[in-house]
Design a protein around this motif. Structure first.
Motif, PDB file in Angstrom:
ATOM      1  N   UNK A  45       0.812  -1.219   0.000  1.00 37.61           N
ATOM      2  CA  UNK A  45       0.000   0.000   0.000  1.00 37.61           C
ATOM      3  C   UNK A  45       0.844   1.266   0.000  1.00 37.61           C
ATOM      4  N   UNK A  46       2.143   1.126   0.167  1.00 38.29           N
ATOM      5  CA  UNK A  46       3.021   2.285   0.194  1.00 38.29           C
ATOM      6  C   UNK A  46       4.221   2.011  -0.698  1.00 38.29           C
ATOM      7  N   UNK A  47       4.284   2.721  -1.805  1.00 40.23           N
ATOM      8  CA  UNK A  47       5.386   2.521  -2.743  1.00 40.23           C
ATOM      9  C   UNK A  47       6.698   3.048  -2.189  1.00 40.23           C
ATOM     10  N   UNK A  48       6.635   4.111  -1.457  1.00 39.87           N
ATOM     11  CA  UNK A  48       7.848   4.759  -0.963  1.00 39.87           C
ATOM     12  C   UNK A  48       8.200   5.949  -1.835  1.00 39.87           C
ATOM     13  N   UNK A  49       8.574   7.012  -1.190  1.00 40.63           N
ATOM     14  CA  UNK A  49       8.830   8.267  -1.897  1.00 40.63           C
ATOM     15  C   UNK A  49      10.045   8.161  -2.814  1.00 40.63           C
ATOM     16  N   UNK A  50      11.075   7.440  -2.405  1.00 40.78           N
ATOM     17  CA  UNK A  50      12.265   7.319  -3.254  1.00 40.78           C
ATOM     18  C   UNK A  50      11.969   6.490  -4.503  1.00 40.78           C
ATOM     19  N   UNK A  51      11.164   5.462  -4.348  1.00 37.47           N
ATOM     20  CA  UNK A  51      10.773   4.657  -5.511  1.00 37.47           C
ATOM     21  C   UNK A  51       9.955   5.497  -6.478  1.00 37.47           C
ATOM     22  N   UNK A  52       9.012   6.257  -5.937  1.00 38.50           N
ATOM     23  CA  UNK A  52       8.203   7.118  -6.803  1.00 38.50           C
ATOM     24  C   UNK A  52       9.079   8.152  -7.503  1.00 38.50           C
ATOM     25  N   UNK A  53      10.046   8.716  -6.803  1.00 31.56           N
ATOM     26  CA  UNK A  53      10.955   9.698  -7.414  1.00 31.56           C
ATOM     27  C   UNK A  53      11.738   9.068  -8.556  1.00 31.56           C
ATOM     28  N   UNK A  54      12.194   7.823  -8.393  1.00 32.27           N
ATOM     29  CA  UNK A  54      12.911   7.139  -9.475  1.00 32.27           C
ATOM     30  C   UNK A  54      12.005   6.960 -10.692  1.00 32.27           C
ATOM     31  N   UNK A  55      10.749   6.605 -10.459  1.00 31.11           N
ATOM     32  CA  UNK A  55       9.809   6.431 -11.569  1.00 31.11           C
ATOM     33  C   UNK A  55       9.561   7.759 -12.279  1.00 31.11           C
ATOM     34  N   UNK A  56       9.417   8.819 -11.512  1.00 32.02           N
ATOM     35  CA  UNK A  56       9.234  10.144 -12.103  1.00 32.02           C
ATOM     36  C   UNK A  56      10.463  10.519 -12.923  1.00 32.02           C
ATOM     37  N   UNK A  57      11.649  10.227 -12.403  1.00 34.57           N
ATOM     38  CA  UNK A  57      12.876  10.471 -13.164  1.00 34.57           C
ATOM     39  C   UNK A  57      12.870   9.670 -14.465  1.00 34.57           C
ATOM     40  N   UNK A  58      12.413   8.418 -14.398  1.00 31.78           N
ATOM     41  CA  UNK A  58      12.334   7.572 -15.588  1.00 31.78           C
ATOM     42  C   UNK A  58      11.373   8.122 -16.630  1.00 31.78           C
ATOM     43  N   UNK A  59      10.394   8.880 -16.179  1.00 31.64           N
ATOM     44  CA  UNK A  59       9.459   9.535 -17.095  1.00 31.64           C
ATOM     45  C   UNK A  59      10.015  10.847 -17.624  1.00 31.64           C
ATOM     46  N   UNK A  60      11.211  11.199 -17.155  1.00 30.85           N
ATOM     47  CA  UNK A  60      11.908  12.423 -17.570  1.00 30.85           C
ATOM     48  C   UNK A  60      11.078  13.662 -17.289  1.00 30.85           C
TER      49      UNK A  60
END
Length: 80
Positions: A45-60
């Motif tokens: 239920x919690x992805x984690x803020x660092x994981x989400x930040x990496x995904x956002x980075x991957x989306x450029x």
């Protein structure tokens, strides 16, 4: 819609815009696909803020760009 579902919807929306799969996004972001799948499927239920930040980075894109949608602006309070 809760925050988690809003994040999932936004990830799918942006992947569709960029014509990539969630798997491709995981590759770009150096995030294990199982981590994202567990979040999408409700096992986590919690992805984690660092994981989400990496995904956002991957989306450029930037974090503000990711969250700059009506869905996030109109989210209900999680704590009532």
């Amino acid at each position: 819609m809760g925050f988690g579902k809003a994040v999932i919807a936004r990830l799918y929306e942006l992947c569709a815009e960029q014509k990539i799969t969630i798997n491709k996004l995981c590759d770009r972001s150096a995030v294990p696909q199982s981590t994202v799948n567990n979040f999408i499927n409700g096992k986590t239920h919690n992805m984690g803020i660092l994981t989400l930040k990496k995904l956002i980075d991957g989306l450029e894109m930037t974090v503000p760009e990711f969250f700059d949608t009506d869905v996030f602006r109109n989210l209900e309070q999680e704590i009532k």
